[in-house]
Design a protein around this motif. Sequence first.
Motif, PDB file in Angstrom:
ATOM      1  N   THR A 191     -60.574   2.852  58.610  1.00 35.90           N
ATOM      2  CA  THR A 191     -59.693   1.722  58.304  1.00 35.90           C
ATOM      3  C   THR A 191     -59.686   0.713  59.448  1.00 35.90           C
ATOM      4  O   THR A 191     -59.772  -0.505  59.231  1.00 35.90           O
ATOM      5  N   ALA A 192     -59.604   1.219  60.682  1.00 35.05           N
ATOM      6  CA  ALA A 192     -59.620   0.326  61.849  1.00 35.05           C
ATOM      7  C   ALA A 192     -60.963  -0.389  61.967  1.00 35.05           C
ATOM      8  O   ALA A 192     -61.010  -1.565  62.366  1.00 35.05           O
ATOM      9  N   ILE A 193     -62.058   0.283  61.611  1.00 33.76           N
ATOM     10  CA  ILE A 193     -63.379  -0.352  61.666  1.00 33.76           C
ATOM     11  C   ILE A 193     -63.459  -1.514  60.684  1.00 33.76           C
ATOM     12  O   ILE A 193     -63.984  -2.592  61.000  1.00 33.76           O
ATOM     13  N   VAL A 194     -62.922  -1.311  59.480  1.00 35.74           N
ATOM     14  CA  VAL A 194     -62.929  -2.400  58.493  1.00 35.74           C
ATOM     15  C   VAL A 194     -62.052  -3.550  58.953  1.00 35.74           C
ATOM     16  O   VAL A 194     -62.457  -4.730  58.894  1.00 35.74           O
ATOM     17  N   MET A 195     -60.847  -3.255  59.435  1.00 38.12           N
ATOM     18  CA  MET A 195     -59.928  -4.323  59.836  1.00 38.12           C
ATOM     19  C   MET A 195     -60.465  -5.110  61.030  1.00 38.12           C
ATOM     20  O   MET A 195     -60.204  -6.314  61.152  1.00 38.12           O
ATOM     21  N   SER A 196     -61.238  -4.449  61.896  1.00 38.84           N
ATOM     22  CA  SER A 196     -61.804  -5.166  63.043  1.00 38.84           C
ATOM     23  C   SER A 196     -62.837  -6.198  62.610  1.00 38.84           C
ATOM     24  O   SER A 196     -63.110  -7.151  63.345  1.00 38.84           O
ATOM     25  N   GLN A 197     -63.420  -6.018  61.425  1.00 39.97           N
ATOM     26  CA  GLN A 197     -64.406  -6.981  60.927  1.00 39.97           C
ATOM     27  C   GLN A 197     -63.753  -8.220  60.308  1.00 39.97           C
ATOM     28  O   GLN A 197     -64.464  -9.163  59.950  1.00 39.97           O
ATOM     29  N   ASP A 204     -61.433 -16.641  61.256  1.00 40.20           N
ATOM     30  CA  ASP A 204     -60.347 -17.615  61.381  1.00 40.20           C
ATOM     31  C   ASP A 204     -60.662 -18.895  60.610  1.00 40.20           C
ATOM     32  O   ASP A 204     -59.749 -19.607  60.172  1.00 40.20           O
ATOM     33  N   MET A 205     -61.943 -19.169  60.415  1.00 44.75           N
ATOM     34  CA  MET A 205     -62.351 -20.364  59.670  1.00 44.75           C
ATOM     35  C   MET A 205     -62.460 -20.094  58.173  1.00 44.75           C
ATOM     36  O   MET A 205     -62.858 -20.979  57.410  1.00 44.75           O
ATOM     37  N   GLY A 206     -62.152 -18.869  57.756  1.00 51.10           N
ATOM     38  CA  GLY A 206     -62.167 -18.541  56.338  1.00 51.10           C
ATOM     39  C   GLY A 206     -63.458 -17.951  55.835  1.00 51.10           C
ATOM     40  O   GLY A 206     -63.613 -17.746  54.627  1.00 51.10           O
ATOM     41  N   ALA A 207     -64.426 -17.666  56.708  1.00 48.11           N
ATOM     42  CA  ALA A 207     -65.717 -17.088  56.306  1.00 48.11           C
ATOM     43  C   ALA A 207     -65.887 -15.758  57.020  1.00 48.11           C
ATOM     44  O   ALA A 207     -66.692 -15.642  57.948  1.00 48.11           O
ATOM     45  N   SER A 208     -65.129 -14.760  56.588  1.00 46.78           N
ATOM     46  CA  SER A 208     -65.171 -13.472  57.283  1.00 46.78           C
ATOM     47  C   SER A 208     -66.507 -12.757  57.103  1.00 46.78           C
ATOM     48  O   SER A 208     -66.815 -11.825  57.839  1.00 46.78           O
ATOM     49  N   ILE A 209     -67.317 -13.202  56.127  1.00 46.39           N
ATOM     50  CA  ILE A 209     -68.628 -12.583  55.933  1.00 46.39           C
ATOM     51  C   ILE A 209     -69.486 -12.697  57.184  1.00 46.39           C
ATOM     52  O   ILE A 209     -70.345 -11.858  57.457  1.00 46.39           O
ATOM     53  N   LEU A 210     -69.253 -13.744  57.981  1.00 40.34           N
ATOM     54  CA  LEU A 210     -70.008 -13.929  59.222  1.00 40.34           C
ATOM     55  C   LEU A 210     -69.412 -13.127  60.373  1.00 40.34           C
ATOM     56  O   LEU A 210     -70.001 -13.087  61.457  1.00 40.34           O
ATOM     57  N   VAL A 278     -70.969  -0.033  53.512  1.00 43.00           N
ATOM     58  CA  VAL A 278     -70.041  -1.127  53.217  1.00 43.00           C
ATOM     59  C   VAL A 278     -68.885  -1.131  54.206  1.00 43.00           C
ATOM     60  O   VAL A 278     -68.479  -2.180  54.710  1.00 43.00           O
ATOM     61  N   LEU A 279     -68.340   0.042  54.500  1.00 41.31           N
ATOM     62  CA  LEU A 279     -67.188   0.127  55.404  1.00 41.31           C
ATOM     63  C   LEU A 279     -67.562  -0.244  56.835  1.00 41.31           C
ATOM     64  O   LEU A 279     -66.789  -0.888  57.544  1.00 41.31           O
ATOM     65  N   MET A 280     -68.757   0.142  57.281  1.00 36.59           N
ATOM     66  CA  MET A 280     -69.120  -0.068  58.678  1.00 36.59           C
ATOM     67  C   MET A 280     -69.773  -1.418  58.950  1.00 36.59           C
ATOM     68  O   MET A 280     -69.649  -1.953  60.059  1.00 36.59           O
ATOM     69  N   PHE A 281     -70.470  -1.975  57.934  1.00 36.99           N
ATOM     70  CA  PHE A 281     -71.238  -3.191  58.200  1.00 36.99           C
ATOM     71  C   PHE A 281     -70.873  -4.372  57.300  1.00 36.99           C
ATOM     72  O   PHE A 281     -71.143  -5.513  57.665  1.00 36.99           O
ATOM     73  N   LEU A 282     -70.293  -4.119  56.135  1.00 37.30           N
ATOM     74  CA  LEU A 282     -70.105  -5.187  55.159  1.00 37.30           C
ATOM     75  C   LEU A 282     -68.636  -5.475  54.870  1.00 37.30           C
ATOM     76  O   LEU A 282     -68.291  -5.953  53.790  1.00 37.30           O
ATOM     77  N   GLY A 283     -67.762  -5.150  55.792  1.00 37.85           N
ATOM     78  CA  GLY A 283     -66.378  -5.567  55.676  1.00 37.85           C
ATOM     79  C   GLY A 283     -65.510  -4.770  54.732  1.00 37.85           C
ATOM     80  O   GLY A 283     -64.359  -5.149  54.502  1.00 37.85           O
ATOM     81  N   GLY A 284     -66.021  -3.677  54.179  1.00 33.63           N
ATOM     82  CA  GLY A 284     -65.191  -2.829  53.328  1.00 33.63           C
ATOM     83  C   GLY A 284     -64.565  -3.592  52.178  1.00 33.63           C
ATOM     84  O   GLY A 284     -65.245  -4.225  51.371  1.00 33.63           O
ATOM     85  N   TRP A 285     -63.233  -3.560  52.103  1.00 32.87           N
ATOM     86  CA  TRP A 285     -62.510  -4.220  51.012  1.00 32.87           C
ATOM     87  C   TRP A 285     -62.177  -5.681  51.319  1.00 32.87           C
ATOM     88  O   TRP A 285     -61.498  -6.332  50.536  1.00 32.87           O
ATOM     89  N   LEU A 286     -62.647  -6.211  52.446  1.00 28.84           N
ATOM     90  CA  LEU A 286     -62.351  -7.594  52.803  1.00 28.84           C
ATOM     91  C   LEU A 286     -63.189  -8.555  51.957  1.00 28.84           C
ATOM     92  O   LEU A 286     -64.380  -8.318  51.748  1.00 28.84           O
TER      93      LEU A 286
END
Length: 358
Positions: A191-197, A204-210, A278-286
């Motif tokens: 969970t902390a790994i996903v939230m850190s992404q 902050d600019m709205g593009a968390s994929i980056l 997905v959880l470690m590299f692709l933002g999980g549920w974000l």
Amino acid sequence: MIDAIYNGGLGLFSGGWWTAVVWPVLWILLKIVCIVAPLMGAVAYLTLWERKLLGFMQVRHGPNRVGPFGLLQPLADGIKLLTKEIIQPTAASKGLFFLGPVMAIMPALAGWVAIPFGPDVALANVNAGILLIMAITSIEVYGVIIAGWASNSKYAFLGALRASAQMVSYEIAMGFCFLVVIMVSGSMNLTAIVMSQGTGMAADMGASILSWNWLPLLPIFIVYLISGVAETNRHPFDVVEGEAEIVAGHMVEYSGMGFAVFFLAEYASMWLVSILAVLMFLGGWLPPFDFLSFIPGWIWLGIKTFVVVSMFIWIRATFPRFRYDQIMRLGWKIFIPVTLVWLVIVGAWLHSPWNIWK
């Protein structure tokens, strides 16, 4: 809501046994069923999706006879395998022969105990979640070895040796990939790994994929995906079951549900490897962009996992099967050195003024 259901169950009966022992155990079993039941359905229909997608890529029809659009094909396959005779070789070790399939599928299912489906939504949201999953899934190799040994067949034993050597080799590279993610996240909790992404300039600019780990850790992400294909014995790394070489590997003496359990374990492992990616590299549920945050997180998690697991099928349709010496050389001489080098690079990056994971 989950806490409300649990507290409601506690209030059904008044008594020390119910509140202290019975209901907590029933609650855990209920949560296990809520995870395993959809997972088994996903495993069954992944076989149908694989056949459909391969048919599309090879310009032919997939299964389309059983049910509308062939949607009942997995049920028909399950009934067929359930009714087939289970044949045990005369000289096989009976206990170990039936233990092999159980040891193969158990880690693929038990590994989901620490998988979060949302913020703090997990069966066991432990701080060392990655370590727990690695410990559980590493047991799977014993199922392969036991199956090959207990069959008392040289073909099965040779296939088990090849499978176990391949799985152990790529497990080392995957372990280093986990270690790099732990370094940049500062936690072994998924969970902390996903939230850190979800933090950083791009987020902050709205593009968390980056801001997801796939971009700064791209080589590690690629190594993890390829190692996951090899770890699950999928094509082009399925030389263990290369029909032209060694029949069905460690499963050659199994029939009916014994063979089916090994088959299902492979697909369950594909789902587990995919959701970990997905959880470690692709933002999980974000969500990838903030304007898409109205879509629930569990849907994003499902979409991303489905895309990654579909890549396993895409790879199968694209590449020819490798030779065994090529597979072992890739694991030991390329992936392990690459991950070690990136481990040092990321460690220096974290202690430099350009650290992006602060």
